[in-house]
Design a protein around this motif. Structure first.
Motif, PDB file in Angstrom:
ATOM      1  N   ALA B  63     -27.862   6.378  59.771  1.00  0.00           N
ATOM      2  CA  ALA B  63     -26.343   6.648  60.059  1.00  0.00           C
ATOM      3  C   ALA B  63     -25.626   5.556  60.892  1.00  0.00           C
ATOM      4  O   ALA B  63     -26.697   4.954  61.615  1.00  0.00           O
ATOM      5  CB  ALA B  63     -26.263   7.871  60.749  1.00  0.00           C
ATOM      6  N   PRO B  64     -24.381   5.034  60.550  1.00  0.00           N
ATOM      7  CA  PRO B  64     -23.975   3.954  61.293  1.00  0.00           C
ATOM      8  C   PRO B  64     -24.086   4.645  62.874  1.00  0.00           C
ATOM      9  O   PRO B  64     -24.142   5.213  63.209  1.00  0.00           O
ATOM     10  CB  PRO B  64     -22.596   4.219  60.852  1.00  0.00           C
ATOM     11  N   GLY B  65     -24.423   3.633  63.789  1.00  0.00           N
ATOM     12  CA  GLY B  65     -24.404   4.111  65.260  1.00  0.00           C
ATOM     13  C   GLY B  65     -25.542   4.776  65.590  1.00  0.00           C
ATOM     14  O   GLY B  65     -25.727   5.101  66.754  1.00  0.00           O
ATOM     15  N   TYR B  66     -26.392   5.081  64.712  1.00  0.00           N
ATOM     16  CA  TYR B  66     -27.774   5.882  65.080  1.00  0.00           C
ATOM     17  C   TYR B  66     -28.528   4.743  66.045  1.00  0.00           C
ATOM     18  O   TYR B  66     -28.979   5.278  67.054  1.00  0.00           O
ATOM     19  CB  TYR B  66     -28.533   6.202  64.051  1.00  0.00           C
ATOM     20  N   LYS B  67     -28.369   3.555  65.796  1.00  0.00           N
ATOM     21  CA  LYS B  67     -29.259   2.678  66.681  1.00  0.00           C
ATOM     22  C   LYS B  67     -28.945   2.470  67.884  1.00  0.00           C
ATOM     23  O   LYS B  67     -29.711   2.134  68.782  1.00  0.00           O
ATOM     24  CB  LYS B  67     -29.635   1.098  65.714  1.00  0.00           C
ATOM     25  N   ASP B  68     -27.544   2.829  68.301  1.00  0.00           N
ATOM     26  CA  ASP B  68     -27.184   2.716  69.475  1.00  0.00           C
ATOM     27  C   ASP B  68     -26.981   3.825  70.329  1.00  0.00           C
ATOM     28  O   ASP B  68     -27.082   4.080  71.303  1.00  0.00           O
ATOM     29  CB  ASP B  68     -25.662   1.978  69.493  1.00  0.00           C
ATOM     30  N   ASP B  69     -26.975   5.120  69.531  1.00  0.00           N
ATOM     31  CA  ASP B  69     -26.957   6.342  69.936  1.00  0.00           C
ATOM     32  C   ASP B  69     -27.547   7.233  69.132  1.00  0.00           C
ATOM     33  O   ASP B  69     -27.304   7.729  68.082  1.00  0.00           O
ATOM     34  CB  ASP B  69     -25.458   6.671  70.146  1.00  0.00           C
ATOM     35  N   THR B  70     -29.048   7.520  69.647  1.00  0.00           N
ATOM     36  CA  THR B  70     -29.849   8.156  68.742  1.00  0.00           C
ATOM     37  C   THR B  70     -29.761   9.841  68.772  1.00  0.00           C
ATOM     38  O   THR B  70     -30.746  10.766  69.311  1.00  0.00           O
ATOM     39  CB  THR B  70     -31.352   7.861  68.919  1.00  0.00           C
ATOM     40  N   LYS B  71     -28.595  10.225  68.410  1.00  0.00           N
ATOM     41  CA  LYS B  71     -28.130  11.878  68.253  1.00  0.00           C
ATOM     42  C   LYS B  71     -28.876  12.525  67.344  1.00  0.00           C
ATOM     43  O   LYS B  71     -28.985  11.940  66.002  1.00  0.00           O
ATOM     44  CB  LYS B  71     -26.733  12.072  68.635  1.00  0.00           C
ATOM     45  N   MET B  72     -29.500  13.621  67.565  1.00  0.00           N
ATOM     46  CA  MET B  72     -30.111  14.405  66.553  1.00  0.00           C
ATOM     47  C   MET B  72     -29.393  14.506  65.147  1.00  0.00           C
ATOM     48  O   MET B  72     -29.761  14.411  63.928  1.00  0.00           O
ATOM     49  CB  MET B  72     -30.229  15.763  67.014  1.00  0.00           C
ATOM     50  N   ARG B  73     -27.766  14.626  65.490  1.00  0.00           N
ATOM     51  CA  ARG B  73     -27.169  14.884  64.475  1.00  0.00           C
ATOM     52  C   ARG B  73     -26.611  13.791  63.407  1.00  0.00           C
ATOM     53  O   ARG B  73     -25.751  13.717  62.394  1.00  0.00           O
ATOM     54  CB  ARG B  73     -25.920  15.694  64.670  1.00  0.00           C
ATOM     55  N   GLN B  74     -27.034  12.565  63.913  1.00  0.00           N
ATOM     56  CA  GLN B  74     -26.766  11.016  63.024  1.00  0.00           C
ATOM     57  C   GLN B  74     -27.718  11.119  62.043  1.00  0.00           C
ATOM     58  O   GLN B  74     -28.861  10.395  62.268  1.00  0.00           O
ATOM     59  CB  GLN B  74     -26.764  10.015  64.067  1.00  0.00           C
ATOM     60  N   ILE B  75     -27.579  11.852  60.932  1.00  0.00           N
ATOM     61  CA  ILE B  75     -28.682  11.823  59.998  1.00  0.00           C
ATOM     62  C   ILE B  75     -28.366  10.957  58.670  1.00  0.00           C
ATOM     63  O   ILE B  75     -27.295  10.548  58.464  1.00  0.00           O
ATOM     64  CB  ILE B  75     -28.940  13.280  59.444  1.00  0.00           C
ATOM     65  N   VAL B  76     -29.521  10.761  58.147  1.00  0.00           N
ATOM     66  CA  VAL B  76     -29.393  10.425  56.789  1.00  0.00           C
ATOM     67  C   VAL B  76     -29.523  11.274  55.704  1.00  0.00           C
ATOM     68  O   VAL B  76     -30.827  11.946  55.729  1.00  0.00           O
ATOM     69  CB  VAL B  76     -30.539   9.174  56.430  1.00  0.00           C
ATOM     70  N   PRO B  77     -28.641  11.910  55.165  1.00  0.00           N
ATOM     71  CA  PRO B  77     -28.514  13.052  54.538  1.00  0.00           C
ATOM     72  C   PRO B  77     -29.931  13.266  53.413  1.00  0.00           C
ATOM     73  O   PRO B  77     -30.690  14.197  53.711  1.00  0.00           O
ATOM     74  CB  PRO B  77     -27.387  13.217  53.883  1.00  0.00           C
ATOM     75  N   ASN B  78     -29.772  12.658  52.418  1.00  0.00           N
ATOM     76  CA  ASN B  78     -30.902  12.983  51.541  1.00  0.00           C
ATOM     77  C   ASN B  78     -31.860  11.779  51.695  1.00  0.00           C
ATOM     78  O   ASN B  78     -31.859  10.910  50.706  1.00  0.00           O
ATOM     79  CB  ASN B  78     -30.355  13.021  50.067  1.00  0.00           C
ATOM     80  N   ALA B  79     -32.592  11.639  52.555  1.00  0.00           N
ATOM     81  CA  ALA B  79     -33.403  10.308  52.957  1.00  0.00           C
ATOM     82  C   ALA B  79     -34.503  10.213  51.900  1.00  0.00           C
ATOM     83  O   ALA B  79     -34.879   9.123  51.586  1.00  0.00           O
ATOM     84  CB  ALA B  79     -34.133  10.777  54.319  1.00  0.00           C
ATOM     85  N   GLU B  80     -35.246  11.415  51.601  1.00  0.00           N
ATOM     86  CA  GLU B  80     -36.292  11.069  50.383  1.00  0.00           C
ATOM     87  C   GLU B  80     -35.657  10.512  49.293  1.00  0.00           C
ATOM     88  O   GLU B  80     -36.423   9.619  48.521  1.00  0.00           O
ATOM     89  CB  GLU B  80     -36.815  12.653  50.197  1.00  0.00           C
ATOM     90  N   SER B  81     -34.779  10.899  48.723  1.00  0.00           N
ATOM     91  CA  SER B  81     -34.108  10.429  47.657  1.00  0.00           C
ATOM     92  C   SER B  81     -33.811   8.805  47.672  1.00  0.00           C
ATOM     93  O   SER B  81     -33.891   7.916  46.753  1.00  0.00           O
ATOM     94  CB  SER B  81     -32.958  11.097  46.858  1.00  0.00           C
ATOM     95  N   ILE B  82     -33.173   8.461  48.736  1.00  0.00           N
ATOM     96  CA  ILE B  82     -32.766   7.100  49.155  1.00  0.00           C
ATOM     97  C   ILE B  82     -34.043   6.436  48.967  1.00  0.00           C
ATOM     98  O   ILE B  82     -34.249   5.124  48.319  1.00  0.00           O
ATOM     99  CB  ILE B  82     -32.132   7.105  50.417  1.00  0.00           C
TER     100      ILE B  82
END
Ligand SMILES: Nc1ncnc2c1ncn2[C@@H]1O[C@H](COP(=O)(O)OP(=O)(O)OP(=O)(O)O)[C@@H](O)[C@H]1O
Ligand SMILES: [Mg+2]
Lengths: 230, 409
Positions: B63-82
């Motif tokens: 998710a944009p911004g996850y690398k600076d702020d590793t919040k639980m809700r900053q997800i990659v929605p359908n990670a497996e299919s990506i």
């Protein structure tokens, strides 16, 4: 056209608090194909005048013309080019290049001029023979006597057939036989190629060959004898 | 032979000892430069590659911004299919999905705050060295096993061994309370203290269950065959990512900014040192050439009066320097290359390197690699430095006046 023309040359050296006039309002014109002897007591200004004609020294005032060109306001590079193409120098102190052999010293000017190697070889071989140094071509200056070095210097000055040869005491270190041969060589070049010679000398035999005799004293020309005129 | 070249050559051998001393200084510094640069570049390459292969990978979809702020809700929605799409588009195998959170891990005696990752047992070993660094027990192979792998230092701190149970407490994706009990299946020992002290990994099925992640994850990790090849994959990866909302592609540089900074700091320190070396050599060359020019004033007077232009004489001085510089360059590259090659086979280590090696997950011996660049970059600078330093002596020749020069003898 005159080969050399000097107009009102002045050169002063400072020694201590004394001014020495090495050249004191010197005017001289030398025609092409002339054979001029400069004679003066030691310190009379011969070397200074020759250096001035060759564009080697900076003058206080006056004009120097060589082969129709005014040289006293040329750049160092232009002067070097002029010397390379037109002037052969024989210095009072031989001034050979110590790292080069006799033959290489003789070939030096031609090499800088860009003369092809085989032509250079022939010419240097012949000229060394002529000045009596056949077989000594591979020696370095340090391995030769003063007289031999002087002859190498002469060979170097004339080998590329300059139109003007400036020689400063070229026979000073030579016995009468070799110096006689050397002067013959000069005279022959003068006759056959019309090379202009200006020779500073004390040597009576050299003066005997001169077409014109210029005497200097304390930086001034005091006598000028044209021997052809009688 | 060209007369200027011949004069230059003869002039050099007029004072053989001085010439050799100058060339020797060049050879010495060139050899040092070749070895140091080879070692350094070999080290950086290894450092980056090892660090990235340990865990971070070359690229991550986040998710944009996850690398600076590793919040639980900053997800990659359908990670497996990506992940599947990336595998198909790039034909890379090393693609794995990962989730992560902070949690409290409690054993019978102690509790520690740790970072827990949910990893895909089938693919994690392709993007990370941690599965292969399990020194005790094993890495889970079932997505849903209620197991956990912990770092060696963490295991020691918690006083747990294989088969012991850990209670994991944290908050789920929506902010609700999450708790689970996991059996310690393996203990890994990466040699990197930070990782061994604070990281645990769980199978992603189990993790997603405990932390209410559903099909989402926090990252898709991609490793390309080599660090040098990552640019070849960037465009393809970008286009896959562009097909999904709310995710971005991050490269290793963005994910681990400290790595490049550490290298750059090290590089600039090293280059300063190399620069000093080059300047020292340049000054010694200047000294040599100045001396030799002063010595030859008389001779220069002669050749000038014979009709050699000052420009040509200046070039003579430069040429002499260039000849020495060339000898120094070739011999220096040769000696440096030989020394470096010896260490390429036998390894190189220096005091205090063990510590640094451990921090970057590196072996304690380095094997410098000679390349055309490492062989000639340093010596080329020494060569250029020498030529520049010969400019002053060469210029002095310009100022000479024939008669004075001859008289100075
Ligand atoms: N560099 C110099 N510094 C000071 N005085 C100089 C210098 N060169 C020459 N002189 C002086 O200039 C005068 C002319 O010198 P020059 O060398 O032209 O004489 P010369 O006629 O060639 O003498 P010689 O026959 O001894 O060679 C002399 O008084 C000499 O002392
Ligand atoms: Mg004199």
């Amino acid at each position: 056209m005159s080969a050399v023309r000097c107009i009102d040359l002045c050169k002063t050296y400072r020694q201590g608090d004394q001014d020495i006039k090495a050249l004191d309002h010197v005017d001289i014109e030398i025609v092409e194909g002339d054979f001029v002897c400069l004679s003066a007591p030691s310190g009379g200004g011969k070397t200074t005048l020759l250096n001035a004609i060759g564009g080697l020294d900076i003058l206080d005032s006056g004009e120097v013309w060589v082969a129709g060109q005014r040289i006293d306001c040329m750049s160092k590079g232009e002067l070097a080019g002029l010397r390379l193409k037109q002037i052969g120098f024989v210095f009072q102190a031989y001034n050979l290049i110590p790292v080069l052999t006799a033959r290489e010293n003789v070939e030096f000017v031609m090499q800088v001029q860009g003369v092809p190697a085989d032509e250079r070889g022939c010419k240097s071989e012949a000229i060394l023979e002529e000045v009596g140094l056949g077989g000594l071509g591979d020696r370095r200056p340090a391995e030769m006597s003063g007289g031999q070095q002087q002859r190498v210097a002469v060979a170097r000055a004339i080998v590329s057939r300059p139109t003007l040869v400036l020689a400063d005491e070229p026979t000073a270190n030579l016995d009468s036989k070799t110096s006689g041969e050397l002067i013959e060589l000069f005279a022959e070049l003068n006759e056959t190629h019309g090379t202009t010679f200006v020779i500073a000398t004390h040597d009576q035999r050299v003066m005997a060959y001169a077409k014109r005799l210029v005497k200097m004293l304390d930086g001034r020309i005091v006598d000028d004898i044209d021997k052809r005129a009688g | 032979m060209n007369i200027t070249l011949r004069l230059a050559w003869r002039n050099l051998w007029r004072q053989p000892r001085r010439t050799w001393l100058t060339i020797g200084a060049m050879v010495f510094s060139n050899a040092i430069l070749v070895f140091m640069i080879s070692l350094q570049f070999g080290m950086y390459e290894l450092m980056i590659d090892n660090t990235l292969k340990a865990f971070t990978g070359h690229f991550q979809v986040q998710a944009p911004g996850y690398k600076d702020d590793t919040k639980m809700r900053q997800i990659v929605p359908n990670a497996e299919s990506i992940a599947t799409e990336i595998r198909e588009a790039t034909s890379l195998e090393a693609v794995a999905v990962r989730s992560a959170t902070f949690a409290l891990a409690s054993s019978d005696d102690r509790t520690y705050g740790i970072r827990v990752f949910g990893v895909d047992p089938a693919n994690e070993s392709r993007v990370s060295t941690i599965p292969s660094l399990v020194s005790d027990g094993r890495f889970p192979d079932n997505r849903d096993a209620q197991e956990i792998v912990v770092g060696s230092v963490l295991a020691r701190n918690l006083r747990v061994g294989i088969g012991d149970e850990l209670t994991i407490l944290g908050s789920g994706r929506g902010g609700s309370f999450a708790a689970a009990v996991a059996t310690v299946a393996g203990i890994f020992d990466s040699g990197v203290i930070d990782m061994d002290r604070s990281i645990a990994e769980m199978p992603i099925g189990f993790f997603n269950d405990v932390f209410y992640m559903d099909d989402a994850a926090h990252a898709v990790v991609v490793v390309t065959p080599a660090l040098a090849l990552i640019e070849d994959y960037r465009a393809t990866l970008e286009s896959v990512v562009a097909g999904h909302d709310g995710v971005v592609l991050q490269d290793w540089d963005a994910l681990q900014p400290g790595l490049r900074q550490a290298i750059q700091a090290d590089l600039s320190g090293a280059f300063f040192m190399y620069g000093v070396l080059v300047v020292l050599v340049a000054f010694s060359v200047m000294n040599t050439q100045l001396m030799s020019v002063l010595e030859r004033t008389y001779e220069f007077g002669i050749v000038m009066s014979l009709g050699l232009t000052p420009g040509r004489l200046g070039r003579l001085v430069i040429l002499e320097t260039a000849l020495m510089g060339l000898a120094g360059l070739l011999l220096g590259a040769l000696v440096g290359g030989l020394i470096t090659t010896w260490f390429t086979y036998n390894g190189f280590s220096f005091p205090g390197m063990d510590q640094m090696a451990a921090n970057f997950n590196l072996p304690s011996h380095f094997y410098p690699q000679v390349s055309l660049l490492t062989l000639f970059a340093g010596p080329a600078f020494v060569f250029i430095g020498s030529i520049i330093s010969a400019l002053y002596p060469a210029l002095r020749v310009h100022w000479l006046h024939p008669v004075e020069a001859m008289r100075l003898a």
